[in-house]
Enzyme design. Structure first.
Site, PDB file in Angstrom:
ATOM      1  N   ARG A 127      -1.919   3.580  -5.969  1.00  0.00           N
ATOM      2  CA  ARG A 127      -2.209   4.831  -6.671  1.00  0.00           C
ATOM      3  C   ARG A 127      -1.897   6.046  -5.793  1.00  0.00           C
ATOM      4  O   ARG A 127      -1.311   7.038  -6.259  1.00  0.00           O
ATOM      5  CB  ARG A 127      -3.676   4.832  -7.111  1.00  0.00           C
ATOM      6  CG  ARG A 127      -4.004   3.694  -8.069  1.00  0.00           C
ATOM      7  CD  ARG A 127      -5.501   3.490  -8.229  1.00  0.00           C
ATOM      8  NE  ARG A 127      -6.131   4.633  -8.867  1.00  0.00           N
ATOM      9  CZ  ARG A 127      -7.438   4.792  -8.955  1.00  0.00           C
ATOM     10  NH1 ARG A 127      -8.261   3.892  -8.421  1.00  0.00           N
ATOM     11  NH2 ARG A 127      -7.942   5.849  -9.548  1.00  0.00           N
ATOM     12  N   LEU A 145      -9.842  -5.401  -6.196  1.00  0.00           N
ATOM     13  CA  LEU A 145      -9.091  -4.532  -7.091  1.00  0.00           C
ATOM     14  C   LEU A 145     -10.010  -3.406  -7.518  1.00  0.00           C
ATOM     15  O   LEU A 145     -11.224  -3.597  -7.650  1.00  0.00           O
ATOM     16  CB  LEU A 145      -8.612  -5.301  -8.332  1.00  0.00           C
ATOM     17  CG  LEU A 145      -7.619  -6.445  -8.125  1.00  0.00           C
ATOM     18  CD1 LEU A 145      -7.367  -7.168  -9.447  1.00  0.00           C
ATOM     19  CD2 LEU A 145      -6.297  -5.931  -7.545  1.00  0.00           C
ATOM     20  N   ASP A 146      -9.450  -2.220  -7.757  1.00  0.00           N
ATOM     21  CA  ASP A 146     -10.248  -1.120  -8.266  1.00  0.00           C
ATOM     22  C   ASP A 146     -10.859  -1.501  -9.616  1.00  0.00           C
ATOM     23  O   ASP A 146     -10.329  -2.359 -10.337  1.00  0.00           O
ATOM     24  CB  ASP A 146      -9.385   0.135  -8.442  1.00  0.00           C
ATOM     25  CG  ASP A 146      -8.826   0.642  -7.126  1.00  0.00           C
ATOM     26  OD1 ASP A 146      -9.440   0.379  -6.074  1.00  0.00           O
ATOM     27  OD2 ASP A 146      -7.769   1.308  -7.157  1.00  0.00           O
ATOM     28  N   LYS A 147     -11.936  -0.837  -9.962  1.00  0.00           N
ATOM     29  CA  LYS A 147     -12.643  -1.127 -11.211  1.00  0.00           C
ATOM     30  C   LYS A 147     -11.693  -1.194 -12.401  1.00  0.00           C
ATOM     31  O   LYS A 147     -11.760  -2.128 -13.214  1.00  0.00           O
ATOM     32  CB  LYS A 147     -13.721  -0.072 -11.451  1.00  0.00           C
ATOM     33  CG  LYS A 147     -14.435  -0.194 -12.793  1.00  0.00           C
ATOM     34  CD  LYS A 147     -15.435   0.929 -13.006  1.00  0.00           C
ATOM     35  CE  LYS A 147     -16.062   0.843 -14.385  1.00  0.00           C
ATOM     36  NZ  LYS A 147     -17.025   1.941 -14.628  1.00  0.00           N
TER      37      LYS A 147
END
Length: 329
Positions: free
Chosen positions: A237, A137-139
């Protein structure tokens, strides 16, 4: 101390990449320079043979890594990192990652990552590729991740991801209204001019599909469910930006400034301006258990910041704009 020899198969996602790069990505607990030296010294073999670190590899080739004791000082260290483990057995663990936690060590984040925390909580993962991590997962995206706790389980989880049988369901709050189900089928690759961004790329992008279901609509926003059919970097996103409904708070793919129509709506404006990450949460995950072959599913509650933003939207966007301005002038 004797170290574990690890064997793994080059997955489809690494097609045509250099050996040293593939192995560095697969074993982030070791530096790239050490990986290169191990290849040159014959401690890493491809299909049983020594190779040049720059050799390009292809799916199906077998990599055998024999870590060396004298390089222990360059490994990433176990750290007591704060995250919740919501399920664990002998084969897998399911983690609820908080927003702000980086998954893999990289430039600017060589410690304090989820990988460091996994090494602390699950010491036997030290010599698994990517410490047992199979997806990321992204930060600033919160939510559920599954990891393998042994080589067989990790391999089977990767195979499930490649076969698109892992159920990954997200929640997001986006700008604009989405009134019906949407399937976004657009390839994703590196941005042509900004190498830190991803973009819709019809030349060399990879197949990417996201299924969108609206859950609630507000005056200027929507609360949605996103199902991943594929798992590309920044997929949701990028796809939401392409759909002209970017995620609230997204610093890369979202609106740079609050749009003029919100002027005067102080509680709502302040909540959106104060939301300092993309409003994206991995809420559900489902897999076939590597050992029992039973279908297993997990779900987590929305984090407090997204729940709070939803409540603000529900409270204030049910009014007409003129009434809002009058109430909060």
């Amino acid at each position: 101390m004797v170290k574990n020899i690890v064997t793994f198969i080059v997955p489809d996602s690494f097609f045509g990449e250099r050996a040293d790069i593939i192995i560095s990505k697969s074993f982030p607990q070791f530096s790239r320079s050490r990986i290169k030296k191990w290849i040159e010294d014959g401690h890493i073999l491809i299909d049983g043979n020594k190779i040049n670190p720059k050799k390009k590899l292809f799916p199906g080739e077998s990599i055998v890594v024999n870590p060396q004791d004298d390089d222990r000082e360059v490994e990433f260290q176990p750290e007591d990192v704060d995250f919740q483990v919501i399920y664990v057995d002998d084969d897998i663990a399911v983690i609820n990652k908080p927003a702000g936690l980086v998954v893999h060590p990289a430039d600017g984040n060589w410690s304090g990552t989820l990988l460091n925390g996994i090494l602390y909580k699950f010491p036997n993962n030290k010599f698994l590729p990517r410490a047992g991590i199979v997806h990321r997962l992204d930060k600033d995206t919160s939510g559920l991740l599954v990891i393998g706790l042994n080589e067989s389980s990790q391999k089977q989880l990767i195979e499930q991801l490649q076969k698109k049988t892992v159920h990954r369901e997200y929640r997001a709050i986006v700008w604009g209204n989405i009134y019906s189900n949407v399937k976004i089928d657009e390839p994703i690759g590196r941005h042509p001019t900004n190498r830190v961004k991803m973009a819709i790329n019809n030349i060399n992008g990879k197949h990417a599909v996201t299924h969108i279901t609206p859950l609630e609509n507000f005056k200027y926003h929507s609360y949605i469910k996103c199902l991943l059919e594929t798992g590309r970097t920044h997929q949701i996103r990028v796809h939401m930006n392409h759909n002209k409904t970017p995620i609230i708070g997204d610093p890369v793919y979202g609106f740079k400034k609050i749009i003029p129509m919100l002027n005067g709506q102080k509680p709502l404006t302040e909540s959106i301006l104060g939301f300092n990450r993309q409003a994206l949460h991995a809420k559900k995950i489902g897999i076939t258990h590597p050992r029992t072959k039973k279908q297993m599913n997990w779900e987590t509650s929305l984090p407090e910041d997204i729940e709070s933003l939803l409540n603000i939207l529900r409270q204030y966007t049910s009014f007409e704009l003129d009434q809002l301005n009058k109430d909060f002038d």
